[in-house]
Design a protein around this motif. Structure first.
Motif, PDB file in Angstrom:
ATOM      1  N   LYS A  81       0.842  -1.199   0.000  1.00 14.35           N
ATOM      2  CA  LYS A  81       0.000   0.000   0.000  1.00 14.35           C
ATOM      3  C   LYS A  81       0.871   1.241   0.000  1.00 14.35           C
ATOM      4  N   ARG A  82       0.413   2.290  -0.737  1.00 13.40           N
ATOM      5  CA  ARG A  82       1.159   3.534  -0.698  1.00 13.40           C
ATOM      6  C   ARG A  82       0.878   4.223   0.619  1.00 13.40           C
ATOM      7  N   LYS A  83       1.905   4.596   1.318  1.00 10.46           N
ATOM      8  CA  LYS A  83       1.643   5.370   2.517  1.00 10.46           C
ATOM      9  C   LYS A  83       2.529   6.603   2.492  1.00 10.46           C
ATOM     10  N   LYS A  84       2.055   7.599   3.187  1.00  6.75           N
ATOM     11  CA  LYS A  84       2.810   8.848   3.204  1.00  6.75           C
ATOM     12  C   LYS A  84       4.121   8.608   3.957  1.00  6.75           C
ATOM     13  N   THR A  85       5.242   8.821   3.289  1.00 10.14           N
ATOM     14  CA  THR A  85       6.511   8.612   3.976  1.00 10.14           C
ATOM     15  C   THR A  85       6.966   9.932   4.573  1.00 10.14           C
ATOM     16  N   LYS A  86       7.752   9.800   5.650  1.00  5.83           N
ATOM     17  CA  LYS A  86       8.283  11.014   6.287  1.00  5.83           C
ATOM     18  C   LYS A  86       9.415  11.563   5.432  1.00  5.83           C
ATOM     19  N   PRO A  87       9.645  12.878   5.470  1.00  5.98           N
ATOM     20  CA  PRO A  87      10.815  13.396   4.744  1.00  5.98           C
ATOM     21  C   PRO A  87      12.090  12.787   5.322  1.00  5.98           C
ATOM     22  N   LEU A  88      13.087  12.615   4.477  1.00 10.17           N
ATOM     23  CA  LEU A  88      14.348  12.033   4.958  1.00 10.17           C
ATOM     24  C   LEU A  88      15.049  13.027   5.876  1.00 10.17           C
ATOM     25  N   ARG A  89      15.728  12.480   6.881  1.00 10.18           N
ATOM     26  CA  ARG A  89      16.529  13.368   7.756  1.00 10.18           C
ATOM     27  C   ARG A  89      17.838  13.685   7.040  1.00 10.18           C
ATOM     28  N   THR A  90      18.141  14.948   6.968  1.00  7.84           N
ATOM     29  CA  THR A  90      19.344  15.337   6.228  1.00  7.84           C
ATOM     30  C   THR A  90      20.298  16.134   7.115  1.00  7.84           C
ATOM     31  N   LYS A  91      21.551  16.157   6.678  1.00  5.93           N
ATOM     32  CA  LYS A  91      22.556  16.954   7.396  1.00  5.93           C
ATOM     33  C   LYS A  91      23.395  17.696   6.359  1.00  5.93           C
ATOM     34  N   PHE A  92      24.115  18.691   6.825  1.00 12.00           N
ATOM     35  CA  PHE A  92      24.878  19.501   5.884  1.00 12.00           C
ATOM     36  C   PHE A  92      26.320  19.624   6.349  1.00 12.00           C
ATOM     37  N   ASP A  93      27.246  19.045   5.549  1.00 13.27           N
ATOM     38  CA  ASP A  93      28.662  19.345   5.824  1.00 13.27           C
ATOM     39  C   ASP A  93      29.168  20.107   4.622  1.00 13.27           C
ATOM     40  N   ILE A  94      29.932  19.430   3.739  1.00  9.54           N
ATOM     41  CA  ILE A  94      30.346  20.178   2.551  1.00  9.54           C
ATOM     42  C   ILE A  94      29.220  20.135   1.518  1.00  9.54           C
ATOM     43  N   ILE A  95      28.392  19.094   1.593  1.00 10.65           N
ATOM     44  CA  ILE A  95      27.174  18.980   0.790  1.00 10.65           C
ATOM     45  C   ILE A  95      26.052  18.487   1.714  1.00 10.65           C
ATOM     46  N   MET A  96      24.851  18.283   1.137  1.00  8.64           N
ATOM     47  CA  MET A  96      23.753  17.735   1.952  1.00  8.64           C
ATOM     48  C   MET A  96      23.784  16.201   1.852  1.00  8.64           C
ATOM     49  N   ARG A  97      23.627  15.546   2.988  1.00 10.03           N
ATOM     50  CA  ARG A  97      23.644  14.066   2.985  1.00 10.03           C
ATOM     51  C   ARG A  97      22.510  13.541   3.840  1.00 10.03           C
ATOM     52  N   HIS A  98      22.323  12.217   3.776  1.00  2.77           N
ATOM     53  CA  HIS A  98      21.280  11.545   4.552  1.00  2.77           C
ATOM     54  C   HIS A  98      21.847  11.218   5.936  1.00  2.77           C
ATOM     55  N   VAL A  99      21.102  11.588   6.979  1.00  6.06           N
ATOM     56  CA  VAL A  99      21.590  11.323   8.343  1.00  6.06           C
ATOM     57  C   VAL A  99      21.806   9.820   8.554  1.00  6.06           C
ATOM     58  N   ASP A 100      20.911   8.999   7.981  1.00  8.78           N
ATOM     59  CA  ASP A 100      20.989   7.556   8.236  1.00  8.78           C
ATOM     60  C   ASP A 100      21.865   6.803   7.224  1.00  8.78           C
ATOM     61  N   GLY A 101      22.765   7.522   6.574  1.00  8.53           N
ATOM     62  CA  GLY A 101      23.753   6.849   5.700  1.00  8.53           C
ATOM     63  C   GLY A 101      23.133   6.128   4.515  1.00  8.53           C
ATOM     64  N   TYR A 102      21.987   6.612   4.032  1.00 10.47           N
ATOM     65  CA  TYR A 102      21.318   6.023   2.849  1.00 10.47           C
ATOM     66  C   TYR A 102      21.085   4.524   3.070  1.00 10.47           C
ATOM     67  N   GLU A 103      20.491   4.221   4.197  1.00 12.88           N
ATOM     68  CA  GLU A 103      20.289   2.801   4.515  1.00 12.88           C
ATOM     69  C   GLU A 103      19.109   2.226   3.729  1.00 12.88           C
ATOM     70  N   VAL A 104      19.320   1.099   3.100  1.00 16.38           N
ATOM     71  CA  VAL A 104      18.250   0.368   2.410  1.00 16.38           C
ATOM     72  C   VAL A 104      18.481  -1.127   2.633  1.00 16.38           C
ATOM     73  N   GLN A 105      17.539  -1.900   2.127  1.00 19.25           N
ATOM     74  CA  GLN A 105      17.721  -3.347   2.132  1.00 19.25           C
ATOM     75  C   GLN A 105      17.518  -3.824   0.695  1.00 19.25           C
ATOM     76  N   ILE A 106      18.287  -4.809   0.270  1.00 17.30           N
ATOM     77  CA  ILE A 106      18.120  -5.235  -1.129  1.00 17.30           C
ATOM     78  C   ILE A 106      17.751  -6.715  -1.209  1.00 17.30           C
ATOM     79  N   GLU A 107      16.958  -7.002  -2.240  1.00 14.36           N
ATOM     80  CA  GLU A 107      16.548  -8.377  -2.486  1.00 14.36           C
ATOM     81  C   GLU A 107      16.837  -8.647  -3.956  1.00 14.36           C
ATOM     82  N   GLU A 108      17.462  -9.789  -4.252  1.00 11.91           N
ATOM     83  CA  GLU A 108      17.796 -10.044  -5.650  1.00 11.91           C
ATOM     84  C   GLU A 108      16.525 -10.340  -6.450  1.00 11.91           C
ATOM     85  N   ARG A 109      16.389  -9.746  -7.643  1.00 16.34           N
ATOM     86  CA  ARG A 109      15.224 -10.053  -8.484  1.00 16.34           C
ATOM     87  C   ARG A 109      15.486 -11.363  -9.211  1.00 16.34           C
ATOM     88  N   ARG A 110      14.451 -12.146  -9.399  1.00 15.16           N
ATOM     89  CA  ARG A 110      14.661 -13.417 -10.089  1.00 15.16           C
ATOM     90  C   ARG A 110      14.322 -13.228 -11.548  1.00 15.16           C
TER      91      ARG A 110
END
Ligand code: HEM
Length: 506
Positions: free
Chosen positions: A477-506
């Motif tokens: 189901k589509r659900k409203k996702t929260k905006p990503l938490r971001t931080k700013f050093d020399i550029i803007m980045r994701h606070v959570d280190g761009y964490e994802v999980q991957i599953e191989e497609r068959r």
């Protein structure tokens, strides 16, 4: 008596500074968001704290600008910064003010006159030389480099299926391998060597530049050179420059050897080389000297590595959170590339319209460079009627411009790639992740092709999912996702280190 004299000098100085700043004070009063400011330090206190706090402060001032019709401002210590979130005004600033903010020349130790932060008279001729090298024709030749390096990354990720992974490390290594191969013409293989001295020096240098940028009392060179951290900083610049110097030397020796061979052999080699020349080889052909070569190579590596990595990583995270978008993208990839492993070809790129829209929409909501600053050198009036005066810093607030509902509608905060399919921009400067005007990002097309390659290959091979501990991904189901938490050093980045999980497609 002495005290009286000191007091008199101080009062005279104060009156002089106030008189000199009278036009700036008038402009500051028009900015109307004075409630964010404190006496003397202005808005500086908002930028104290963690890198996430810094980004929050930038977002807050951006929203303030949107609320006030696209214009805000405040004093950053003794410097007046106006904040622009209106594309009409931004276009004018980008046209008239080409000088970068003074503080940014703290990268000069490493980059010298490299064209990214160079003064306008140095920047102009160098830009003319670099721009054609990043043209569409050359990029097509580099597609093979992007493909090969992204395949290396996919191989590494395959072993990590089913567990939360931080993509940042992998995509940054991909990005650096690709940019070093296309710029310097060497295979760095950072992906297999996370402790490569060039990578480590690069990361430490970036961190130290940010630390210095955030502590304005460290701006003067003579102060910084007295600090204990200067020795570490100098060591990093030496490592980076020495590395590039050695590559240039090796390339020159190779070129000399070619010249010494007999003509037939030389022609043969030359033909082979012409089929794909690195930026370094092209600049040697033009006659750049060693110092200019070193500066321009470091500019390309510094400007191109983290930005493209952040763009691709944010896109992967957005896809993991919006399964319906990922499904639609996968369909497009199957349609254009078929159910095969074949590498992307230049003719595929213009056909991957939805992929391009997904990346563009990600860069709209999460522009890796959320703001750029230009120095105002002469007086001029903006379309909104505000008069800019010399020595003011004009902050083009890319992040806020991209979320300004006047130009993006009431769903400006939503992730909706389809908005880029109909190409209905209300103003060309309303969308500017790569900045705007003659001093925009020279690597924009290069970056788009690199990001398209890596995302296409990721999505062909894997299903991207949010990490289990953040969202339950069982439901489609589509659900409203929260905006990503971001931080700013020399550029803007994701606070959570761009964490994802991957599953191989068959
Ligand atoms: C998603 C990736 C990227 C983003 C978001 C990005 C964004 C930007 C922005 C906002 C600027 C500032 C322009 C200004 O001050 O107005 C810039 C400048 C620049 N970028 Fe990029 N960039 C990206 C990738 C790259 C790549 C891959 C390269 C090199 C191959 C590159 C090379 C440069 C250079 C050399 C400049 C200075 C241009 C000049 O002053 O003429 N960038 N970039």
């Amino acid at each position: 008596m002495v005290w009286l004299l000191i007091l008199l000098v101080f009062v005279l100085w104060f009156v002089f500074v106030r008189y000199r700043n009278r036009h700036k004070r008038k402009l500051a009063n028009l900015c109307r968001n004075n409630r964010m400011s404190l006496p003397i330090i202005g808005v500086a206190h908002h930028f104290i704290g963690t890198e996430e706090d810094r980004m929050k402060a930038l977002m807050k001032i951006g929203r303030e600008a949107i609320k006030q019709g696209g214009f805000a401002g405040g004093w950053l210590l003794n410097m007046l910064m106006v904040v622009i979130a209106d594309p009409f005004d931004a276009e004018e600033v980008m046209r008239v003010s080409l000088r970068k903010m003074d503080g940014l020349d703290i990268t000069e130790d490493l980059l010298g006159n490299g064209h990214m932060f160079a003064k306008v008279p140095i920047w102009r001729p160098r830009r003319k030389v670099i721009a054609p090298m990043l043209s569409q024709k050359n990029l097509e030749m580099f597609l093979e480099v992007f493909t090969r390096n992204s395949e290396n990354m996919i191989d590494k990720l395959t072993k990590l299926c089913g567990q939360p992974i931080s993509l940042s490390k992998y995509i940054t290594a991909y990005s650096m391998d690709a940019i070093c191969e296309t710029s310097l013409g060497i295979k760095m293989d950072i992906q297999n060597n996370q402790y490569h001295p060039f990578l480590l020096a690069f990361q430490t240098f970036e961190k130290m530049v940010v630390d210095r940028l955030m502590q304005s009392w460290l701006y003067p060179d003579f102060v910084y050179k007295l600090m204990p951290c200067y020795r570490i900083y100098k060591k990093q610049t030496d490592i980076l420059q020495e590395f590039v110097k050695q590559v240039i030397l090796a390339k020159r020796i190779k070129f000399r050897d070619i010249e010494n061979e007999n003509l037939a052999e030389c022609d043969q080699l030359q033909n082979q080389q012409n089929s794909r020349k690195s930026f370094l080889e092209q600049l040697i052909d033009i006659g750049y000297n060693d110092i200019d070569l070193q500066e321009e190579m470091l500019v390309l590596i510094l400007a191109g590595t983290d930005t493209s990595a952040a763009g691709a990583s944010f896109t992967a995270v957005m896809l993991s959170q919006h399964q319906h978008v990922q499904d639609k993208l996968y369909e497009e990839l199957m349609e254009v590339l078929g159910n095969s492993d074949r590498p992307l070809e230049p003719s595929d790129i213009p056909r991957l319209k939805y992929l391009e829209a997904v990346i563009k929409e990600t860069l709209r909501l999460y522009p890796p460079v959320p703001a750029v600053v230009r120095m105002v050198e002469k007086e001029y009036i903006l379309p909104s009627g505000f008069k800019l005066v010399p020595d003011v810093g004009a902050v083009i607030h890319i992040w806020a411009m991209h979320r300004n509902p006047t130009f993006w509608g009431n769903d400006a905060e939503d992730f909706r790639p389809e908005r880029f399919l109909d190409n209905n921009l209300k103003h060309p400067a309303a969308y500017m992740p790569f900045s705007f005007g003659v001093r925009n990002c020279v690597g924009a097309r290069y970056a788009m092709t690199s990001m398209m390659t890596v995302i296409a290959n990721l999505v062909r091979k894997f299903k991207l999912l949010p990490p289990k501990n953040v969202y339950s991904h069982g439901s489609q189901k589509r659900k409203k996702t929260k905006p990503l938490r971001t931080k700013f050093d020399i550029i803007m980045r994701h606070v959570d280190g761009y964490e994802v999980q991957i599953e191989e497609r068959r």
